[in-house]
Design a protein around this motif. Structure first.
Motif, PDB file in Angstrom:
ATOM      1  N   TYR A 143      -0.814  57.025-144.771  1.00 48.32           N
ATOM      2  CA  TYR A 143       0.239  57.800-144.106  1.00 48.32           C
ATOM      3  C   TYR A 143       0.334  57.521-142.608  1.00 48.32           C
ATOM      4  CZ  TYR A 143       1.045  60.495-148.311  1.00 48.32           C
ATOM      5  OH  TYR A 143       1.380  60.868-149.578  1.00 48.32           O
ATOM      6  N   GLU A 144      -0.510  56.643-142.084  1.00 48.32           N
ATOM      7  CA  GLU A 144      -0.462  56.356-140.656  1.00 48.32           C
ATOM      8  C   GLU A 144       0.901  55.826-140.226  1.00 48.32           C
ATOM      9  OE1 GLU A 144      -3.679  53.858-139.437  1.00 48.32           O
ATOM     10  OE2 GLU A 144      -5.154  55.459-139.644  1.00 48.32           O
ATOM     11  N   SER A 145       1.558  55.099-141.107  1.00 49.46           N
ATOM     12  CA  SER A 145       2.865  54.552-140.750  1.00 49.46           C
ATOM     13  C   SER A 145       3.916  55.650-140.605  1.00 49.46           C
ATOM     14  CB  SER A 145       3.311  53.532-141.793  1.00 49.46           C
ATOM     15  OG  SER A 145       3.456  54.162-143.051  1.00 49.46           O
ATOM     16  N   HIS A 146       3.611  56.834-141.081  1.00 49.67           N
ATOM     17  CA  HIS A 146       4.576  57.926-141.007  1.00 49.67           C
ATOM     18  C   HIS A 146       4.234  58.963-139.939  1.00 49.67           C
ATOM     19  CE1 HIS A 146       6.412  56.386-144.610  1.00 49.67           C
ATOM     20  NE2 HIS A 146       5.224  56.380-145.204  1.00 49.67           N
ATOM     21  N   ASP A 147       3.151  58.778-139.242  1.00 46.83           N
ATOM     22  CA  ASP A 147       2.786  59.807-138.268  1.00 46.83           C
ATOM     23  C   ASP A 147       3.600  59.650-136.978  1.00 46.83           C
ATOM     24  OD1 ASP A 147       1.616  57.748-136.910  1.00 46.83           O
ATOM     25  OD2 ASP A 147      -0.428  58.546-136.979  1.00 46.83           O
ATOM     26  N   ALA A 148       3.496  60.615-136.120  1.00 49.53           N
ATOM     27  CA  ALA A 148       4.344  60.688-134.922  1.00 49.53           C
ATOM     28  C   ALA A 148       4.134  59.520-133.982  1.00 49.53           C
ATOM     29  CB  ALA A 148       4.087  62.008-134.196  1.00 49.53           C
ATOM     30  N   LYS A 149       2.901  59.100-133.766  1.00 43.20           N
ATOM     31  CA  LYS A 149       2.643  57.983-132.854  1.00 43.20           C
ATOM     32  C   LYS A 149       3.306  56.701-133.349  1.00 43.20           C
ATOM     33  CE  LYS A 149      -1.971  58.955-132.090  1.00 43.20           C
ATOM     34  NZ  LYS A 149      -3.305  58.484-131.750  1.00 43.20           N
ATOM     35  N   ALA A 150       3.174  56.446-134.628  1.00 45.26           N
ATOM     36  CA  ALA A 150       3.759  55.230-135.186  1.00 45.26           C
ATOM     37  C   ALA A 150       5.277  55.274-135.068  1.00 45.26           C
ATOM     38  CB  ALA A 150       3.337  55.056-136.628  1.00 45.26           C
ATOM     39  N   MET A 151       5.856  56.450-135.266  1.00 40.24           N
ATOM     40  CA  MET A 151       7.319  56.571-135.148  1.00 40.24           C
ATOM     41  C   MET A 151       7.769  56.375-133.700  1.00 40.24           C
ATOM     42  SD  MET A 151       8.010  59.649-137.848  1.00 40.24           S
ATOM     43  CE  MET A 151       9.769  59.662-137.618  1.00 40.24           C
ATOM     44  N   LYS A 152       7.019  56.925-132.756  1.00 35.76           N
ATOM     45  CA  LYS A 152       7.369  56.778-131.332  1.00 35.76           C
ATOM     46  C   LYS A 152       7.244  55.332-130.899  1.00 35.76           C
ATOM     47  CE  LYS A 152       6.692  59.127-126.982  1.00 35.76           C
ATOM     48  NZ  LYS A 152       6.001  60.188-126.290  1.00 35.76           N
ATOM     49  N   ALA A 153       6.187  54.652-131.380  1.00 32.67           N
ATOM     50  CA  ALA A 153       5.985  53.256-131.026  1.00 32.67           C
ATOM     51  C   ALA A 153       7.077  52.376-131.638  1.00 32.67           C
ATOM     52  CB  ALA A 153       4.619  52.790-131.504  1.00 32.67           C
ATOM     53  N   ALA A 154       7.652  52.803-132.721  1.00 33.30           N
ATOM     54  CA  ALA A 154       8.707  52.032-133.383  1.00 33.30           C
ATOM     55  C   ALA A 154      10.066  52.310-132.770  1.00 33.30           C
ATOM     56  CB  ALA A 154       8.721  52.347-134.874  1.00 33.30           C
ATOM     57  N   GLY A 155      10.124  53.178-131.735  1.00 29.94           N
ATOM     58  CA  GLY A 155      11.387  53.450-131.061  1.00 29.94           C
ATOM     59  C   GLY A 155      12.119  54.668-131.562  1.00 29.94           C
ATOM     60  N   TRP A 156      11.469  55.473-132.340  1.00 28.33           N
ATOM     61  CA  TRP A 156      12.105  56.663-132.867  1.00 28.33           C
ATOM     62  C   TRP A 156      11.940  57.823-131.896  1.00 28.33           C
ATOM     63  CZ3 TRP A 156      15.243  57.048-136.992  1.00 28.33           C
ATOM     64  CH2 TRP A 156      15.283  55.962-137.851  1.00 28.33           C
ATOM     65  N   GLY A 157      11.198  57.741-130.911  1.00 29.42           N
ATOM     66  CA  GLY A 157      10.898  58.731-129.884  1.00 29.42           C
ATOM     67  C   GLY A 157      11.166  60.186-130.268  1.00 29.42           C
ATOM     68  N   LEU A 158      10.251  60.991-129.892  1.00 23.41           N
ATOM     69  CA  LEU A 158      10.385  62.440-130.156  1.00 23.41           C
ATOM     70  C   LEU A 158      10.423  63.216-128.886  1.00 23.41           C
ATOM     71  CD1 LEU A 158       7.972  62.817-133.162  1.00 23.41           C
ATOM     72  CD2 LEU A 158      10.433  63.005-133.227  1.00 23.41           C
TER      73      LEU A 158
END
Length: 158
Positions: A143-158
């Motif tokens: 599930y690491e690919s779905h956590d907040a850090k991975a999403m932010k690093a992918a440009g999804w920013g929160l």
């Protein structure tokens, strides 16, 4: 000697002498013990039932796969010329045919509903490896690919 035996075998002594057969309380007790013993053996034999779902493990699955690879359907009957026949003949491989039949029975056992532990079934038969791979998709690392850090690093920013 016969007169003495007849005199000793009076009804008051508890022994009776019949021609060629001597019966007494001891012999009757022995006969009763034999009957009880036979009844116990019959009861035990009836209580011992073979479990058709026993032996459904990975070893059987592997043996079945090896037989299927080598013979296809090992229960197919061949005629004298070695050609498939619709009638009676000889099986391709009797040992492998037994493994195939056991495998088919294990697949039926796997789908049985054994509520209240009324039967002994391996619910994971023939899917042990699949279940392990499915379990690996549900780990923290998966599930690491779905956590907040991975999403932010992918440009999804929160």
């Amino acid at each position: 000697a016969l007169k003495q035996d007849l005199a000793q075998a009076s009804p008051s002594s508890g022994h009776t002498l019949l021609p060629g057969l001597w019966t007494s309380g001891v012999v009757l007790a022995m006969k009763f013990a034999v009957v009880v013993g036979i009844a116990a053996l019959v009861t035990k034999a009836l209580a011992l039932k073979q479990d058709p779902c026993a032996g459904c493990d990975e070893g059987l699955a592997l043996a079945y796969q090896m037989c299927a690879r080598e013979h296809g359907d090992p229960c197919t009957e061949l005629n004298d010329a070695g050609v498939l026949s619709g009638g009676p003949g000889t099986k391709k491989d009797v040992g492998c045919c037994m493994k195939k039949e056991k495998h088919d029975r294990c697949l039926q056992c796997k789908s049985m509903d054994c509520e209240f532990k009324t039967c002994n079934v391996n619910k994971q038969y023939y899917s042990e490896r699949t279940l392990v791979m499915e379990a690996k998709t549900k780990t923290k690392e998966a599930y690491e690919s779905h956590d907040a850090k991975a999403m932010k690093a992918a440009g999804w920013g929160l």
